[in-house]
Scaffold this motif. Structure first.
Motif, PDB file in Angstrom:
ATOM      1  N   PRO A  22       0.816  -1.231   0.000  1.00  0.00           N
ATOM      2  CA  PRO A  22       0.000   0.000   0.000  1.00  0.00           C
ATOM      3  C   PRO A  22       0.846   1.276   0.000  1.00  0.00           C
ATOM      4  CG  PRO A  22      -0.908  -1.598   1.530  1.00  0.00           C
ATOM      5  CD  PRO A  22       0.392  -2.168   1.056  1.00  0.00           C
ATOM      6  N   ALA A  23       0.430   2.213  -0.828  1.00  0.00           N
ATOM      7  CA  ALA A  23       1.053   3.541  -0.917  1.00  0.00           C
ATOM      8  C   ALA A  23       2.557   3.460  -1.161  1.00  0.00           C
ATOM      9  CB  ALA A  23       0.772   4.359   0.345  1.00  0.00           C
ATOM     10  N   SER A  24       2.977   2.466  -1.912  1.00  0.00           N
ATOM     11  CA  SER A  24       4.409   2.276  -2.178  1.00  0.00           C
ATOM     12  C   SER A  24       4.654   2.092  -3.665  1.00  0.00           C
ATOM     13  CB  SER A  24       4.935   1.044  -1.435  1.00  0.00           C
ATOM     14  OG  SER A  24       4.861   1.201  -0.043  1.00  0.00           O
ATOM     15  N   HIS A  25       5.835   2.478  -4.084  1.00  0.00           N
ATOM     16  CA  HIS A  25       6.254   2.181  -5.440  1.00  0.00           C
ATOM     17  C   HIS A  25       7.758   1.926  -5.447  1.00  0.00           C
ATOM     18  CE1 HIS A  25       6.817   6.603  -5.148  1.00  0.00           C
ATOM     19  NE2 HIS A  25       7.884   6.391  -5.905  1.00  0.00           N
ATOM     20  N   LYS A  26       8.189   1.201  -6.436  1.00  0.00           N
ATOM     21  CA  LYS A  26       9.595   0.828  -6.563  1.00  0.00           C
ATOM     22  C   LYS A  26      10.366   1.962  -7.230  1.00  0.00           C
ATOM     23  CE  LYS A  26      10.662  -3.360  -6.696  1.00  0.00           C
ATOM     24  NZ  LYS A  26      10.986  -4.401  -5.698  1.00  0.00           N
ATOM     25  N   VAL A  27      11.539   2.268  -6.672  1.00  0.00           N
ATOM     26  CA  VAL A  27      12.456   3.194  -7.322  1.00  0.00           C
ATOM     27  C   VAL A  27      13.784   2.471  -7.511  1.00  0.00           C
ATOM     28  CG1 VAL A  27      11.382   5.269  -6.408  1.00  0.00           C
ATOM     29  CG2 VAL A  27      13.203   4.184  -5.116  1.00  0.00           C
ATOM     30  N   TYR A  28      14.516   2.861  -8.521  1.00  0.00           N
ATOM     31  CA  TYR A  28      15.806   2.230  -8.812  1.00  0.00           C
ATOM     32  C   TYR A  28      16.895   3.295  -8.812  1.00  0.00           C
ATOM     33  CZ  TYR A  28      13.030  -1.797 -10.228  1.00  0.00           C
ATOM     34  OH  TYR A  28      12.145  -2.859 -10.241  1.00  0.00           O
ATOM     35  N   VAL A  29      17.978   2.991  -8.104  1.00  0.00           N
ATOM     36  CA  VAL A  29      19.081   3.939  -7.988  1.00  0.00           C
ATOM     37  C   VAL A  29      20.274   3.391  -8.779  1.00  0.00           C
ATOM     38  CG1 VAL A  29      20.580   5.193  -6.397  1.00  0.00           C
ATOM     39  CG2 VAL A  29      18.260   4.540  -5.685  1.00  0.00           C
ATOM     40  N   ALA A  30      20.841   4.226  -9.634  1.00  0.00           N
ATOM     41  CA  ALA A  30      21.995   3.822 -10.433  1.00  0.00           C
ATOM     42  C   ALA A  30      23.271   3.939  -9.613  1.00  0.00           C
ATOM     43  CB  ALA A  30      22.099   4.678 -11.685  1.00  0.00           C
ATOM     44  N   GLY A  31      24.272   3.152  -9.992  1.00  0.00           N
ATOM     45  CA  GLY A  31      25.563   3.238  -9.336  1.00  0.00           C
ATOM     46  C   GLY A  31      26.392   4.381  -9.890  1.00  0.00           C
ATOM     47  N   GLU A  32      27.492   4.676  -9.222  1.00  0.00           N
ATOM     48  CA  GLU A  32      28.442   5.676  -9.715  1.00  0.00           C
ATOM     49  C   GLU A  32      29.610   5.002 -10.414  1.00  0.00           C
ATOM     50  OE1 GLU A  32      29.587   8.226  -6.489  1.00  0.00           O
ATOM     51  OE2 GLU A  32      27.825   9.494  -6.736  1.00  0.00           O
ATOM     52  N   LYS A  33      30.230   4.063  -9.745  1.00  0.00           N
ATOM     53  CA  LYS A  33      31.336   3.327 -10.360  1.00  0.00           C
ATOM     54  C   LYS A  33      30.819   2.413 -11.466  1.00  0.00           C
ATOM     55  CE  LYS A  33      35.166   0.172  -9.188  1.00  0.00           C
ATOM     56  NZ  LYS A  33      36.224   1.018  -9.768  1.00  0.00           N
TER      57      LYS A  33
END
Length: 632
Positions: A22-33
């Motif tokens: 509930p009230a959630s969604h997936k986010v994706y974070v990219a790497g730096e290296k």
């Protein structure tokens, strides 16, 4: 719920749970290296009137909670790590061993209906090239930061930004509290000598792996798994056990249990299947699992000899290890510490040897009057595991099964041997964690942690509970959750969950959820007590929502939003109750938080009055202090 869409022969169509919480969604974070990595976090949407940004939390659910993902159980999950593994240039494909009838337990008494093989089995598994080691420990000791290490860094920080710069998914208003001088008492904690940094970096991950203080259980043949870390200086993790038995369950149930447990926060899953169809069920689980999968290989080896422990041989066991390495099992429970000399020490126990693996090997040792073949062949096992990067979970085969037997000579004798075997595994650069008890009263728990750190060189500790009393069958998720919170605080890196069915029967889907949530509570309580830098953030956010009577935010920030909402709505189901400044326990007149708010408002009003009076007094003084002023 999502249907699996593919051609099926004998296996009936089944479903697994999908969709966001509930009230959630997936986010994706990219790497730096490594910019191509995509690290999943769950972002909880807070109400617009809260004035608070959305809240990011660690997420173990894999693609199953992402509405944009195409879920097909019959094909398995995307192989997100495949390119990383191959680009290192130290692996090779080869023709794997064929599946044998005994792999699925058809030798001896037939039990259960046959399960169709997974249709997309990789016939060419990977292994290290000759002379190479492909373990994360090997890379770490060589000074190499792998994509897995950066992936873990982002996950562990949960979207917090580095106060001195670095990767971030969102700014954290609490990040300035990394300076210990600014910490409030509840944020400082007591880590009992752990070395938890205010912010995780890839270099810190690499160093912990190199030193053996943490492991990344990621078999090169399980590229579907999302990298995670188990170690004392990281977030406390939890494991969920699943698996069919000789009398109940099916592939559909076990795959759903895996998906269900990771949805609620299981960091790893152990497949403890016995009976028939072990190989095929495990293939379905691994190909669909976003988390590491562990097993106890001696269970399957025993099935291959018809359940007769005396007929076990090292060759049969080794062949089972190869089978499971090729499938993609990420860590093995190996009961190599159950030595012949320790078995007589269990004679005066109340409950004897309660570990299934421990009892199997004890029976073999006594029947042949020989040393445990896992102990005598341990270096050969190390050489095998380093070819696939399978981690050791050195089993506590002599763990206590009752309060009466806790901390006895058999238990600690085995622990000493596990410490010696850890040094051998590290010599071969095989990642290793140590399993622990069991049933232990609260006043003896700390000694278990202290001895493990001393004898095992700070290798990660992985404990079942421990259960702090033996009088509550049906409630052992609670008796063990108490001990789990304590030993997690003292330094255990991963807690193996216990469900209400412990000692009573095979857990079903509902039992799995209760066990996972209970142990997420224990793990988080341990992180708070240790002073983990991000642990208090969620508590603070939920407490603020509670005081503000933002009921929906309170539900959604909880570990189990659905149950929290259902409990509230049992007595106040109307939508208007979601903004009411009371609940059904106290009612509108006796809510302490509402009264507290009223007191604050009154105090603020009085302060404003006092301020106004003070301003008038100052003006009076400035005008000369005369009561009567001359007019024009």
């Amino acid at each position: 719920m999502a249907n699996a869409n593919a051609a099926k022969k004998t296996l009936p169509e089944f479903k697994v749970t999908t969709g966001p919480l509930p009230a959630s969604h997936k986010v994706y974070v990219a790497g730096e290296k490594f910019p191509d990595i995509r690290v999943p976090l769950r972002e909880i949407e807070l109400s617009k009137g809260s004035g608070q940004p959305n809240f990011s939390v660690y997420d173990t659910s894999g693609p199953f909670s992402d509405p944009a993902a195409n879920i097909d159980i019959y094909k398995g999950l995307p192989k997100i790590r495949d390119a990383w593994i191959r680009e290192r240039g130290d692996v090779e494909e080869y023709i794997g061993r064929p599946v044998k009838p005994e792999d699925n337990g058809v030798k001896g008494e037939a039990r259960g209906a046959a399960v169709e093989e997974f249709q997309y089995v990789n016939q060419k598994p990977l292994r290290a090239k000759t002379g190479k080691s492909v373990t994360q420990m090997t890379y770490a000791r060589a000074g190499i930061i792998t994509p897995e290490m950066e992936f873990i860094t982002i996950r562990e920080n949960e979207g917090r930004s580095n106060p001195v710069g670095g990767n971030a998914a969102a700014q954290d208003p609490a990040q300035s509290l990394s300076d210990s001088q600014d910490l409030k008492p509840y944020q400082k904690g007591n880590s009992f000598g752990a070395s938890i940094p205010p912010f995780i970096t890839p270099e810190f991950v690499r160093d912990e792996i190199a030193r053996g203080r943490a492991i990344i259980p990621n078999n090169i043949n399980h590229p579907e798994s999302e990298p995670m870390i188990i170690g004392r200086n990281f977030k406390v993790k939890i494991n969920a056990n699943i698996g069919n038995s000789a009398v109940t369950s099916s592939v559909a149930e076990e795959v759903e249990k895996m998906v269900w447990s990771t949805r609620w926060g299981a960091d790893t899953v152990m497949d403890l299947s016995t009976g028939r169809n072990i190989h095929n069920i495990r293939e379905w689980i691994i190909r669909n699992s976003p988390v590491p999968i562990g097993t106890v290989p001696i269970y399957q080896a025993l099935e291959k000899v018809g359940g007769i422990a005396e007929e076990l041989t090292y060759d049969i066991f080794r062949d089972t290890l190869i089978e499971q390495c090729e499938q993609g099992v990420d860590y093995f429970t190996i009961h190599a510490g159950v030595r012949l000399q320790y078995i007589p020490l269990t004679e005066h126990r109340m409950t004897g040897i309660v570990s299934r693996g421990g009892s199997i090997l004890a029976k073999w040792c006594m029947s042949h009057h020989k040393e445990n073949f896992l102990y005598t062949n341990f270096e050969d096992i190390c050489e095998l595991l380093r070819q696939y990067d399978v981690s050791f979970s050195l089993g506590d085969g002599l763990r206590p099964g009752s309060q009466h037997d806790a901390n006895d000579a058999a238990q600690f004798g085995e622990l000493k041997t596990l410490g010696e075997l850890t040094q051998i595994a590290w010599k071969h650069e095989v990642q290793t964690m140590i399993e622990g008890p069991g049933h232990v009263p609260m006043h003896l728990i700390k000694e278990n942690m202290e001895k493990q750190l001393e004898l095992c060189g700070e290798a990660p500790f992985y404990t079942l509970g421990p259960l702090t009393t033996d009088i509550a069958p049906g409630y052992d998720h609670i008796t063990s959750g108490i001990g789990a919170a304590m030993i997690g605080w003292f330094g255990t890196a991963m807690l193996c969950y216990v469900t209400p069915k412990e000692h009573l029967g095979l857990p079903d889907r509902d039992d799995v959820k209760v066990g996972v949530i209970t142990y997420k509570i224990a793990a988080h309580a341990a992180d708070l007590a240790k002073g983990h830098p991000s642990a208090h953030r969620r508590d603070d956010a939920l407490s603020k929502a509670r005081f503000d009577f933002r009921w929906q935010d309170q539900f959604n920030l909880s570990l189990d939003p659905e149950t929290a909402k259902d409990f509230h709505d049992e007595t106040l189901p109307a939508e208007g109750a979601k903004v009411a400044h009371f609940c059904s326990m106290c009612g509108p007149k006796f809510c302490s938080m509402k009264i507290s708010q009223d007191v604050r408002e009154y105090a603020a009003s009085e302060r404003e009055k006092e301020k106004g009076m003070q301003e008038m007094a100052e003006k009076f003084k400035e005008s000369g202090g005369e009561i009567y002023q001359k007019v024009g």
